[in-house]
Write a protein that holds these residues in place. Structure first.
Motif, PDB file in Angstrom:
ATOM      1  N   CYS A  72     -47.119  80.383 101.231  1.00  0.00           N
ATOM      2  CA  CYS A  72     -46.319  80.016 100.053  1.00  0.00           C
ATOM      3  C   CYS A  72     -46.308  81.180  99.059  1.00  0.00           C
ATOM      4  CB  CYS A  72     -46.899  78.770  99.376  1.00  0.00           C
ATOM      5  SG  CYS A  72     -46.882  77.318 100.418  1.00  0.00           S
ATOM      6  N   PRO A  73     -45.157  81.753  98.768  1.00  0.00           N
ATOM      7  CA  PRO A  73     -45.123  82.932  97.893  1.00  0.00           C
ATOM      8  C   PRO A  73     -44.934  82.601  96.423  1.00  0.00           C
ATOM      9  CG  PRO A  73     -42.994  82.646  98.940  1.00  0.00           C
ATOM     10  CD  PRO A  73     -43.859  81.502  99.407  1.00  0.00           C
ATOM     11  N   ASN A  74     -44.815  81.296  96.108  1.00  0.00           N
ATOM     12  CA  ASN A  74     -44.621  80.901  94.711  1.00  0.00           C
ATOM     13  C   ASN A  74     -45.115  79.473  94.507  1.00  0.00           C
ATOM     14  OD1 ASN A  74     -42.346  78.980  95.285  1.00  0.00           O
ATOM     15  ND2 ASN A  74     -41.362  80.876  95.980  1.00  0.00           N
ATOM     16  N   LYS A 123     -40.197  84.732 106.021  1.00  0.00           N
ATOM     17  CA  LYS A 123     -40.575  84.292 107.370  1.00  0.00           C
ATOM     18  C   LYS A 123     -39.350  83.885 108.181  1.00  0.00           C
ATOM     19  CE  LYS A 123     -43.911  81.370 109.771  1.00  0.00           C
ATOM     20  NZ  LYS A 123     -44.889  80.258 109.659  1.00  0.00           N
ATOM     21  N   LYS A 124     -38.297  83.375 107.505  1.00  0.00           N
ATOM     22  CA  LYS A 124     -37.089  82.926 108.227  1.00  0.00           C
ATOM     23  C   LYS A 124     -36.250  84.100 108.711  1.00  0.00           C
ATOM     24  CE  LYS A 124     -36.560  78.530 105.760  1.00  0.00           C
ATOM     25  NZ  LYS A 124     -35.697  77.769 104.804  1.00  0.00           N
ATOM     26  N   THR A 125     -36.059  85.100 107.858  1.00  0.00           N
ATOM     27  CA  THR A 125     -35.136  86.187 108.182  1.00  0.00           C
ATOM     28  C   THR A 125     -35.827  87.454 108.656  1.00  0.00           C
ATOM     29  OG1 THR A 125     -35.179  87.044 105.922  1.00  0.00           O
ATOM     30  CG2 THR A 125     -33.593  85.295 106.412  1.00  0.00           C
ATOM     31  N   PRO A 128     -36.985  91.674 103.589  1.00  0.00           N
ATOM     32  CA  PRO A 128     -37.560  91.567 102.241  1.00  0.00           C
ATOM     33  C   PRO A 128     -36.781  90.567 101.391  1.00  0.00           C
ATOM     34  CG  PRO A 128     -37.322  93.869 102.874  1.00  0.00           C
ATOM     35  CD  PRO A 128     -36.584  93.070 103.907  1.00  0.00           C
ATOM     36  N   GLU A 129     -37.506  89.773 100.624  1.00  0.00           N
ATOM     37  CA  GLU A 129     -36.902  88.774  99.756  1.00  0.00           C
ATOM     38  C   GLU A 129     -37.775  88.616  98.514  1.00  0.00           C
ATOM     39  OE1 GLU A 129     -34.640  87.286  98.111  1.00  0.00           O
ATOM     40  OE2 GLU A 129     -33.780  86.324  99.899  1.00  0.00           O
ATOM     41  N   LEU A 130     -37.160  88.301  97.379  1.00  0.00           N
ATOM     42  CA  LEU A 130     -37.942  88.023  96.175  1.00  0.00           C
ATOM     43  C   LEU A 130     -38.884  86.852  96.434  1.00  0.00           C
ATOM     44  CD1 LEU A 130     -35.195  88.357  93.420  1.00  0.00           C
ATOM     45  CD2 LEU A 130     -37.076  89.945  93.865  1.00  0.00           C
ATOM     46  N   ASN A 131     -40.075  86.954  95.904  1.00  0.00           N
ATOM     47  CA  ASN A 131     -41.062  85.891  96.172  1.00  0.00           C
ATOM     48  C   ASN A 131     -40.599  84.541  95.636  1.00  0.00           C
ATOM     49  OD1 ASN A 131     -41.720  86.836  93.384  1.00  0.00           O
ATOM     50  ND2 ASN A 131     -43.341  85.309  93.556  1.00  0.00           N
ATOM     51  N   SER A 132     -39.753  84.553  94.591  1.00  0.00           N
ATOM     52  CA  SER A 132     -39.285  83.296  94.005  1.00  0.00           C
ATOM     53  C   SER A 132     -38.243  82.611  94.875  1.00  0.00           C
ATOM     54  CB  SER A 132     -38.695  83.558  92.618  1.00  0.00           C
ATOM     55  OG  SER A 132     -37.578  84.429  92.727  1.00  0.00           O
ATOM     56  N   LYS A 133     -37.600  83.355  95.778  1.00  0.00           N
ATOM     57  CA  LYS A 133     -36.508  82.781  96.575  1.00  0.00           C
ATOM     58  C   LYS A 133     -36.936  82.386  97.988  1.00  0.00           C
ATOM     59  CE  LYS A 133     -32.750  85.026  94.057  1.00  0.00           C
ATOM     60  NZ  LYS A 133     -31.555  85.900  94.141  1.00  0.00           N
ATOM     61  N   ALA A 134     -38.077  82.872  98.422  1.00  0.00           N
ATOM     62  CA  ALA A 134     -38.540  82.546  99.775  1.00  0.00           C
ATOM     63  C   ALA A 134     -39.425  81.304  99.741  1.00  0.00           C
ATOM     64  CB  ALA A 134     -39.305  83.713 100.361  1.00  0.00           C
ATOM     65  N   SER A 135     -39.355  80.490 100.774  1.00  0.00           N
ATOM     66  CA  SER A 135     -40.246  79.327 100.871  1.00  0.00           C
ATOM     67  C   SER A 135     -41.495  79.653 101.666  1.00  0.00           C
ATOM     68  CB  SER A 135     -39.511  78.151 101.530  1.00  0.00           C
ATOM     69  OG  SER A 135     -39.039  78.518 102.825  1.00  0.00           O
ATOM     70  N   ALA A 136     -41.451  80.725 102.437  1.00  0.00           N
ATOM     71  CA  ALA A 136     -42.624  81.164 103.202  1.00  0.00           C
ATOM     72  C   ALA A 136     -42.470  82.652 103.496  1.00  0.00           C
ATOM     73  CB  ALA A 136     -42.759  80.380 104.507  1.00  0.00           C
ATOM     74  N   GLY A 137     -43.604  83.359 103.454  1.00  0.00           N
ATOM     75  CA  GLY A 137     -43.578  84.793 103.713  1.00  0.00           C
ATOM     76  C   GLY A 137     -44.452  85.158 104.893  1.00  0.00           C
ATOM     77  N   ASN A 138     -44.192  86.353 105.443  1.00  0.00           N
ATOM     78  CA  ASN A 138     -45.023  86.882 106.528  1.00  0.00           C
ATOM     79  C   ASN A 138     -46.404  87.203 105.954  1.00  0.00           C
ATOM     80  OD1 ASN A 138     -46.252  88.568 108.466  1.00  0.00           O
ATOM     81  ND2 ASN A 138     -44.266  89.143 109.280  1.00  0.00           N
ATOM     82  N   LEU A 139     -47.453  86.694 106.582  1.00  0.00           N
ATOM     83  CA  LEU A 139     -48.803  86.838 106.023  1.00  0.00           C
ATOM     84  C   LEU A 139     -49.403  88.221 106.228  1.00  0.00           C
ATOM     85  CD1 LEU A 139     -50.681  83.495 106.795  1.00  0.00           C
ATOM     86  CD2 LEU A 139     -50.133  84.457 104.563  1.00  0.00           C
ATOM     87  N   LEU A 140     -49.205  88.803 107.390  1.00  0.00           N
ATOM     88  CA  LEU A 140     -49.937  90.025 107.717  1.00  0.00           C
ATOM     89  C   LEU A 140     -48.988  91.175 108.050  1.00  0.00           C
ATOM     90  CD1 LEU A 140     -52.757  88.361 109.859  1.00  0.00           C
ATOM     91  CD2 LEU A 140     -53.004  89.361 107.581  1.00  0.00           C
ATOM     92  N   TYR A 141     -47.912  91.284 107.271  1.00  0.00           N
ATOM     93  CA  TYR A 141     -46.937  92.357 107.523  1.00  0.00           C
ATOM     94  C   TYR A 141     -47.523  93.712 107.128  1.00  0.00           C
ATOM     95  CZ  TYR A 141     -42.612  95.036 107.534  1.00  0.00           C
ATOM     96  OH  TYR A 141     -41.647  95.973 107.798  1.00  0.00           O
ATOM     97  N   ASN A 142     -47.280  94.702 107.962  1.00  0.00           N
ATOM     98  CA  ASN A 142     -47.680  96.078 107.686  1.00  0.00           C
ATOM     99  C   ASN A 142     -46.607  96.960 108.307  1.00  0.00           C
ATOM    100  OD1 ASN A 142     -49.132  98.450 107.065  1.00  0.00           O
ATOM    101  ND2 ASN A 142     -50.090  98.425 109.099  1.00  0.00           N
ATOM    102  N   GLY A 143     -45.706  97.481 107.482  1.00  0.00           N
ATOM    103  CA  GLY A 143     -44.600  98.256 108.033  1.00  0.00           C
ATOM    104  C   GLY A 143     -43.817  98.961 106.941  1.00  0.00           C
TER     105      GLY A 143
END
Length: 723
Positions: A72-74, A123-125, A128-143
């Motif tokens: 959850c990013p927000n 996580k869906k697309t 990169p997305e603003l944290n306020s607009k995403a419902s879920a983010g990639n937890l362990l992204y490194n890139g």
């Protein structure tokens, strides 16, 4: 109050088989041992961080964190799946040394956009997305992501946390802290087996020179499970009733002519060395800006001990007047009571004037130029806010039950006390906010501040009318409590119609919400949504002002070091100093109280140097033997207590004993000798044994560089038999 209440709840839970109790401490202290139910885990002093990071390593290795929650990013996304907190686990951090915002969170400006939010990998697309607009983010992204001038290397906060944790294996963490890898795994497994119904707490273990990563990692543990503000999980400090604020009856927070504090605190806290004139001048002159004279504690707070070191060194500026009140830093600050420090303290060129407000001739007060008599707890007013283990609304009230025995002074003939002193001095020098027409009520009428009652009784009135007003005191309670005959100046401090309501608060000892109101469904009732940070941009962009090195943004295992980065073990090798002194809190003693209580003196008249039985046997030492504890900076005599309940290589010294003032010796006042009581000086104090940091040019006690936490635990030492 809070820890005693917490202990009672813990014991009750354990006895009812609702809780398992493991005590992680170098010392098995009385009161924490519930026969047959307590598991003692003797950790090496100052290695608590290795245990917590070892637990975290097991949690990551076995993916036992709550991934749905952490994604959850927000706040809204967290609420949507049943939580009342969120983290920055998915927020992207720039990890590109070529980028000007390296070590900072990726912001819209880095991508050529506007705004102040953070970015996640949706996580869906997968983009990169603003944290306020995403419902879920990639937890362990490194890139990499596409920036406004090219690609930018980024990683999530959780990735950086995990990367730091994985610098050591569980076996290595076990070796560091002296707890087996299996036991670390067992604790971690138990911790993660209750979902979000887990909590952590600590106090004394954080007082060491590697305290920050331990403390941060400890608070992250429950966040990995989504425990903050959840029923059965973590709660912040409980709420209090309005008292000293802009209350419903009187404004005690503001007054005409008020000046807000500004500038740099003398304790060198909450301020970057890079923003000082000293740093800027060095840079302008082409000099190396590091080291500073003393460390700057960018992330520290309320550092009274560091303020003393600053005063002794006249750095970053001179202390002109030191006013000591409700404190005893000479006894309570590690490293401060040492010959070199005291010589500086005595010089009026360092501190021209010391004023101490005290009820005894304490260790600090003994160095004062002027001593202002204060009142005891039976003669004082006080408001006591609630602590985190009580999550219903409350504020306790202390009020004078006897007329203060101190001399009466001032224009209102009041007993001298801290408050009387401040009021009279303020009036004498013409400070705003004191004297007549000082306090505004809700109707705009001005009231005087000439006595302490003018202030405290108005604070109680605010409490009484905060929200739904309490009832007035009953006639019966008024008589039983003796409040039917309070002094006239108490009554004159508030409006007549408020008096009986205020009396009811005083009679009850405060205002307390019913203890059945802890929860609101599955949430803590008063817990505002919180954001838990796994990576701190503020911390990662601050530097050690001695070495110039950046601090870590996420907790990693950090061995104890001097301010210049030298390992304490290298400076003081274990071959010469095989023991680590640790401080514990005796139940029957405190910092400035209880030494003069005859009953407690009989129950526990002294403390000891506590040592493991196997260590004592190897060195040929015996229970009751007098020895000298020698550290690289000082030494002190004491008596050994040999027992099994001490971790190998540790020396336990309980706090509150070994005083050298506090009425322990004769004092002459105006030609009259006040006879001392030697019993108050029995035992040994550990703080004078603490280490001086010789890697710093000034007079400076070894401290945690980032926060200023003192070397109270882990003091390197050896034992020399005296008998």
């Amino acid at each position: 109050m809070s820890f005693q209440a917490l202990a009672r709840k813990t014991v009750k839970g354990v006895m009812e088989n609702k809780l398992k109790l493991a005590v992680i401490d170098p010392f098995m202290q009385g009161g924490t041992d519930i026969p047959g139910k307590t598991k003692w885990i003797p950790i090496k002093p100052s290695t608590d961080g290795a245990l917590v990071l070892g637990m975290m390593r097991w949690i990551f290795d076995n993916e036992k964190f709550d991934g749905k929650f952490l994604e959850c990013p927000n706040e809204e996304a967290a609420k949507a799946i049943g939580f009342k907190s969120y983290t920055n686990a998915t927020h992207l951090v720039i990890v590109d040394e070529k980028h000007p915002n390296n070590r900072k969170f990726l912001k819209p400006e880095d991508l050529g956009l506007e705004g102040e939010e953070f970015f996640v990998i949706d996580k869906k697309t997968g983009k990169p997305e603003l944290n306020s607009k995403a419902s879920a983010g990639n937890l362990l992204y490194n890139g990499e992501v596409q920036g406004k001038t090219g690609t930018i290397k980024v990683a999530t906060s959780l990735y950086l946390l995990k990367q730091g944790v994985e610098r050591h294996s569980i076996d290595e963490y076990a070796e560091i802290c002296g707890i087996s890898a299996n036991q670390i795994a067992e604790i971690a497994k138990e911790f993660t087996s209750h979902g979000h119904k887990v909590a952590v707490d600590t106090l004394g273990g954080t007082n060491s020179v590697n305290a920050l990563p331990f403390t941060v990692a400890l608070w992250i543990l429950p966040a990995l499970m989504g425990a903050y503000n959840m029923k059965g999980g973590m709660a912040g400090n409980g709420p209090s009733f309005k008292a000293f604020a802009d209350g419903p009856k009187y404004d005690l927070a503001a007054f005409e002519g008020q000046i807000k504090p500004s500038g740099v605190k003398i304790s060198r806290e909450q301020f970057h060395y890079e923003n000082t004139t000293e740093y800027k001048n060095k840079v302008a002159q082409g000099k190396k800006p590091y080291p500073s004279k003393l460390p700057w504690h960018t992330n520290g707070m309320s550092l009274d001990g560091q303020a003393m070191f600053s005063a002794l060194n006249k750095y970053p500026y001179q202390c002109k007047i030191l006013v000591n009140c409700f404190a005893n830093p000479i006894y309570g600050t590690p490293s401060l009571y040492q010959e070199a420090m005291l010589e500086e303290l005595k010089k009026t060129s360092n501190i021209p004037l010391i004023i101490s407000v005290d009820i005894v001739m304490g260790e600090t007060t003994a160095y004062a130029d002027y001593i202002v008599p204060d009142t005891s707890i039976y003669e004082q007013w006080a408001m006591v806010p609630v602590r985190a283990n009580i999550n219903t609304k409350m504020t306790a009230v202390r009020y004078p039950i006897i007329e203060p025995m101190t001399p009466k002074v001032g224009s209102n003939n009041q007993p001298i006390s801290m408050e009387t002193y401040l009021i009279e001095v303020a009036k004498k020098i013409g400070m705003p906010g004191f004297g007549d027409n000082a306090i505004k009520d809700a109707d705009g009428k001005m009231w005087p501040l000439n006595t302490r009652e003018d202030y405290f009784i108005k604070a109680i009135a605010n409490m009484a009318y905060d929200g739904d007003a309490v009832n007035g005191i009953t006639e019966e309670d008024d008589k039983i409590t003796g409040l039917d005959s309070i002094p006239s100046d108490w009554q004159a401090a508030i409006k007549p119609d408020e008096l009986f309501v205020v009396k009811n608060i005083i009679a009850k000892g405060g205002r307390f919400e019913a203890d059945t109101n802890y929860h609101d469904g599955e949430f803590m009732k008063y817990g505002d949504p919180v954001k838990v940070c796994f990576y701190s941009e503020n911390l990662a962009n601050s530097r050690n002002s001695i070495t110039g090195a950046y601090n870590e943004g996420a907790p990693v295992w950090t061995p104890e070091t001097l301010a210049d980065g030298t390992l304490v073990d290298k400076a003081y090798p274990s071959e010469e100093y095989p023991f680590r002194v640790c401080s514990s809190k005796a139940k029957l003693r405190g910092v400035s109280m209880l030494n003069n209580c005859p009953t407690l003196q009989v129950l526990s008249d002294t403390n000891y140097i506590e040592i493991n039985a196997s260590d004592a046997k190897e060195l040929g030492l015996n229970d009751g033997q007098e020895v000298m504890v020698e550290t690289p900076s000082n030494k002190a005599k004491g008596v050994l207590k040999v027992r099994q309940g001490v971790a190998r290589g540790s020396l336990g010294i309980s706090f509150g004993y070994g005083k050298w003032e506090y009425g322990s010796k004769d004092t002459t006042i105006d030609g009259k000798v006040i006879t001392g009581e030697s019993l108050r000086a029995t035992g040994i104090a550990s703080n004078p044994l603490a280490l001086i940091d010789n890697s710093v040019k000034g007079k400076y006690g070894l401290s945690e560089v980032i926060t200023g936490t003192h070397n109270r635990n882990g003091i390197r030492a050896k034992i020399v038999p005296l008998s």
